[in-house]
Design a protein around this motif. Structure first.
Motif, short mmCIF file in Angstrom:
data_model
loop_
_atom_site.label_atom_id
_atom_site.label_comp_id
_atom_site.label_asym_id
_atom_site.label_seq_id
_atom_site.Cartn_x
_atom_site.Cartn_y
_atom_site.Cartn_z
N ASP A 1 0.92 -1.21 0.04
CA ASP A 1 -0.11 0.05 0.08
C ASP A 1 0.77 1.29 0.00
OD1 ASP A 1 0.76 -0.67 2.60
OD2 ASP A 1 -0.94 0.94 3.57
N ASN A 2 2.11 1.27 0.62
CA ASN A 2 2.86 2.39 0.23
C ASN A 2 3.45 2.70 -0.98
OD1 ASN A 2 5.39 4.08 0.56
ND2 ASN A 2 5.15 3.88 2.84
N PRO A 3 3.18 3.78 -1.63
CA PRO A 3 3.54 3.97 -2.86
C PRO A 3 5.19 3.91 -3.22
CG PRO A 3 2.10 5.72 -2.37
CD PRO A 3 2.20 4.68 -1.24
N ASP A 4 5.85 4.47 -2.22
CA ASP A 4 7.30 4.62 -2.17
C ASP A 4 8.09 3.27 -2.09
OD1 ASP A 4 7.23 7.22 -2.61
OD2 ASP A 4 7.36 7.49 -0.51
N ASP A 5 7.40 2.57 -1.32
CA ASP A 5 7.86 1.04 -1.17
C ASP A 5 7.59 0.17 -2.57
OD1 ASP A 5 8.84 1.56 1.52
OD2 ASP A 5 7.37 0.66 2.56
N ALA A 6 6.42 0.27 -2.76
CA ALA A 6 6.17 -0.44 -4.01
C ALA A 6 6.95 -0.04 -5.20
CB ALA A 6 4.56 -0.07 -4.49
N ARG A 7 7.28 1.22 -5.56
CA ARG A 7 8.26 1.61 -6.51
C ARG A 7 9.54 1.27 -6.19
NH1 ARG A 7 11.34 5.71 -6.21
NH2 ARG A 7 10.45 6.71 -4.44
N LEU A 8 10.15 1.16 -4.99
CA LEU A 8 11.37 0.52 -4.77
C LEU A 8 11.33 -0.90 -5.19
CD1 LEU A 8 12.41 2.36 -1.52
CD2 LEU A 8 13.00 2.93 -3.90
N ALA A 9 10.33 -1.45 -4.77
CA ALA A 9 10.31 -3.06 -4.77
C ALA A 9 10.18 -3.48 -6.54
CB ALA A 9 9.12 -3.58 -4.16
N MET A 10 9.34 -2.48 -6.93
CA MET A 10 9.16 -2.85 -8.53
C MET A 10 10.49 -2.64 -9.38
SD MET A 10 5.94 -3.87 -9.19
CE MET A 10 5.71 -3.41 -10.99
N ARG A 11 11.21 -1.72 -8.84
CA ARG A 11 12.52 -1.23 -9.40
C ARG A 11 13.53 -2.43 -9.20
NH1 ARG A 11 16.39 3.60 -7.27
NH2 ARG A 11 18.22 2.46 -7.70
N ALA A 12 13.38 -2.90 -7.96
CA ALA A 12 14.53 -3.80 -7.67
C ALA A 12 13.88 -5.17 -8.45
CB ALA A 12 14.39 -4.26 -6.10
N LEU A 13 12.80 -5.59 -8.54
CA LEU A 13 12.29 -6.82 -9.22
C LEU A 13 12.58 -6.63 -10.82
CD1 LEU A 13 8.78 -7.18 -7.55
CD2 LEU A 13 10.90 -8.72 -7.38
N LYS A 14 12.64 -5.48 -11.38
CA LYS A 14 12.83 -5.10 -12.64
C LYS A 14 14.50 -5.33 -13.06
CE LYS A 14 8.75 -2.97 -13.77
NZ LYS A 14 8.03 -1.73 -14.13
N LYS A 15 15.30 -4.69 -11.92
CA LYS A 15 16.57 -4.81 -12.10
C LYS A 15 17.09 -6.33 -12.18
CE LYS A 15 19.61 -1.80 -9.91
NZ LYS A 15 20.15 -1.08 -8.66
N ILE A 16 16.53 -7.28 -11.43
CA ILE A 16 17.06 -8.59 -11.46
C ILE A 16 16.78 -9.01 -12.75
CG2 ILE A 16 17.47 -8.88 -8.99
CD1 ILE A 16 14.90 -10.55 -9.12
#
Length: 143
Positions: free
Chosen positions: A9-24
């Motif tokens: 639900d936290n947009p900042d945490d979601a953005r960081l997680a999506m970035r990390a997932l796309k990075k791998i």
């Protein structure tokens, strides 16, 4: 096809997680839901339980709480095989025990440092996507 469902639900945490997932770069499809109710709608309307390989679930959320959603997932014949990693900032012992009791496959306390968080998430996702051999039982029986 969505392979990983991020429920945060936290947009900042979601953005960081999506970035990390796309990075791998090992996942074909990642979908983000902002709360448990949105996740339930997404899963059932899209029959996502057929393709999901991992659910990353925040613990505290509005509408449908993470633990309530975890309980629902693990009681559902169509979804109980999907690994669920509770991904949260809470390291409270009660939360960890309750998550385990409800069937969480892992509980990850998010690091506050971005590089550490990305590394944590990469390790967890790599394990569940590559190392873990659990599959949808209905997909195995159809072969």
């Amino acid at each position: 096809m969505v392979e990983i469902l991020l429920i945060e639900d936290n947009p900042d945490d979601a953005r960081l997680a999506m970035r990390a997932l796309k990075k791998i770069n090992i996942v074909d499809g990642i979908h983000h839901c902002g709360d448990g109710a949105e996740a339930i709608d997404f899963i059932y309307k899209n029959k996502a339980y057929h393709d999901l390989k991992l659910i990353l679930l925040d613990h505290k959320m509005p509408k449908v709480d993470g633990l309530e959603l975890l309980k629902r997932i693990k009681r559902d014949e169509l979804m109980r095989h999907i690994p669920v990693v509770v991904l949260t900032s809470s390291s409270e012992g009660d939360h960890i025990l309750e998550s385990a009791r409800l069937g969480a496959n892992a509980y990850l306390v998010k690091s506050v440092e971005l590089p550490d968080f990305e590394e944590q998430l990469a390790k967890v996702v790599l394990y569940w996507m590559n190392m873990n051999n659990s599959q949808n039982p209905s997909a195995v029986s159809e072969k």
